[in-house]
Design an enzyme around this catalytic site. Structure first.
Site, PDB file in Angstrom:
ATOM      1  N   SER A 200      -5.536   9.065  13.516  1.00 13.33           N
ATOM      2  CA  SER A 200      -4.505   8.115  13.937  1.00 13.33           C
ATOM      3  C   SER A 200      -3.374   8.067  12.911  1.00 13.33           C
ATOM      4  O   SER A 200      -3.454   8.663  11.842  1.00 13.33           O
ATOM      5  CB  SER A 200      -5.102   6.708  14.100  1.00 13.33           C
ATOM      6  OG  SER A 200      -5.605   6.228  12.853  1.00 13.33           O
TER       7      SER A 200
ATOM      8  N   TYR B 191      -4.707  -2.861  -3.612  1.00 12.96           N
ATOM      9  CA  TYR B 191      -3.936  -1.821  -2.930  1.00 12.96           C
ATOM     10  C   TYR B 191      -2.923  -1.185  -3.874  1.00 12.96           C
ATOM     11  O   TYR B 191      -2.819   0.044  -3.970  1.00 12.96           O
ATOM     12  CB  TYR B 191      -3.238  -2.424  -1.709  1.00 12.96           C
ATOM     13  CG  TYR B 191      -2.495  -1.418  -0.869  1.00 12.96           C
ATOM     14  CD1 TYR B 191      -3.181  -0.436  -0.164  1.00 12.96           C
ATOM     15  CD2 TYR B 191      -1.105  -1.451  -0.758  1.00 12.96           C
ATOM     16  CE1 TYR B 191      -2.507   0.490   0.625  1.00 12.96           C
ATOM     17  CE2 TYR B 191      -0.425  -0.533   0.027  1.00 12.96           C
ATOM     18  CZ  TYR B 191      -1.127   0.438   0.717  1.00 12.96           C
ATOM     19  OH  TYR B 191      -0.451   1.345   1.485  1.00 12.96           O
TER      20      TYR B 191
END
Length: 253
Positions: A15, A159
């Site tokens: 994806s 992150y």
């Protein structure tokens, strides 16, 4: 490097940025292997891309599974292109509503985004070293960081740390693999249209897009894939992280 006739391994290929990259490389004449978590979504994605696309189910944090996936891709042809798109953006403040950031929550993001990238890089580089060069090079490895590596927002402790590390390892990896004629590059995307972004209300997506100086919109996965292709085809691009962000500099939150 010419893409025609090569084999490419793309993590997170079922994806988003990875899938758009797979489509672009297929159109340019490559055989592609989509490495993603085991499941029907990966098999379906490969089937939709046609006979030159193959699905390899593996968790990028699993060293043995990654080694097998790379072996499978290398056996299918001459593995010269690797693009690391697998990753998560799980938010978490240093001190949130539920208390301090836990080590397990932090390390989950580090393991997927950083360790996963290194796992694939190491196995792929070993495979590339075993093949004959074409002209000046044997292969190219392209990683995915983020503008959060440089402009991390509140709630992006893990992150930003993971993506900052990916950017930081680019140059030493490129210097090490230079002797093997393997290039290493990193792309740091800004705010892009991805499955994760698609989960936000349209108004929120539009608002985020308007924060980009120019063009004032979300980036398209095809634009990421376009840069991947340009990096592969230009042998002087090596050891660098390229921001692909429309000149955005992220606000604190």
């Amino acid at each position: 490097m010419q893409i025609q006739g090569t084999t490419a391994l793309i993590t997170g290929g079922a994806s988003g940025l990875g899938n758009a990259t797979a489509r672009a490389l297929l159109a340019a004449g490559a055989e592609v292997f989509l490495l993603d978590l085991p499941g029907e979504s990966g098999e379906k994605a490969a089937a939709e891309l046609g006979e030159r696309a193959h699905f390899v189910g593996a968790d990028v944090t699993d060293e043995e599974a990654v080694a097998l996936a790379v072996q499978q891709a290398a056996a299918g042809g001459t593995l010269r292109i690797v693009v690391n798109c697998a990753g998560v953006a799980t938010p978490g403040k240093l001190v949130g509503r539920e208390g301090p950031l836990t080590a397990s929550a932090f390390m989950r993001v580090i393991n997927i985004n950083l360790l996963g990238t290194v796992n694939v890089m190491a196995q792929a580089a070993a495979a590339m070293q075993a093949i004959e060069p074409v002209g000046e090079e044997r292969g190219v490895i392209i990683n995915t960081a983020s503008v959060a590596a440089f402009d991390g927002q509140i709630g992006q402790i893990a992150y930003s740390a993971s993506k900052g590390a990916v950017a930081a390892l680019t140059l030493p990896a490129a210097r090490e693999l230079a002797r093997s004629q393997v290039r290493v590059m990193t792309i740091a995307p800004g705010i892009f249209e991805t499955p994760m972004m698609a989960g936000l209300p349209q108004a929120a997506q539009d608002s985020l897009g308007q924060q980009v100086p120019h063009p004032a919109r979300l980036g398209k996965a095809t634009e990421y894939a376009q840069l991947v292709q340009a990096i592969i085809e230009n042998p002087m691009l090596n050891g660098e992280t390229i921001r692909l962000d429309g000149a955005i500099r992220m606000a604190p939150k």
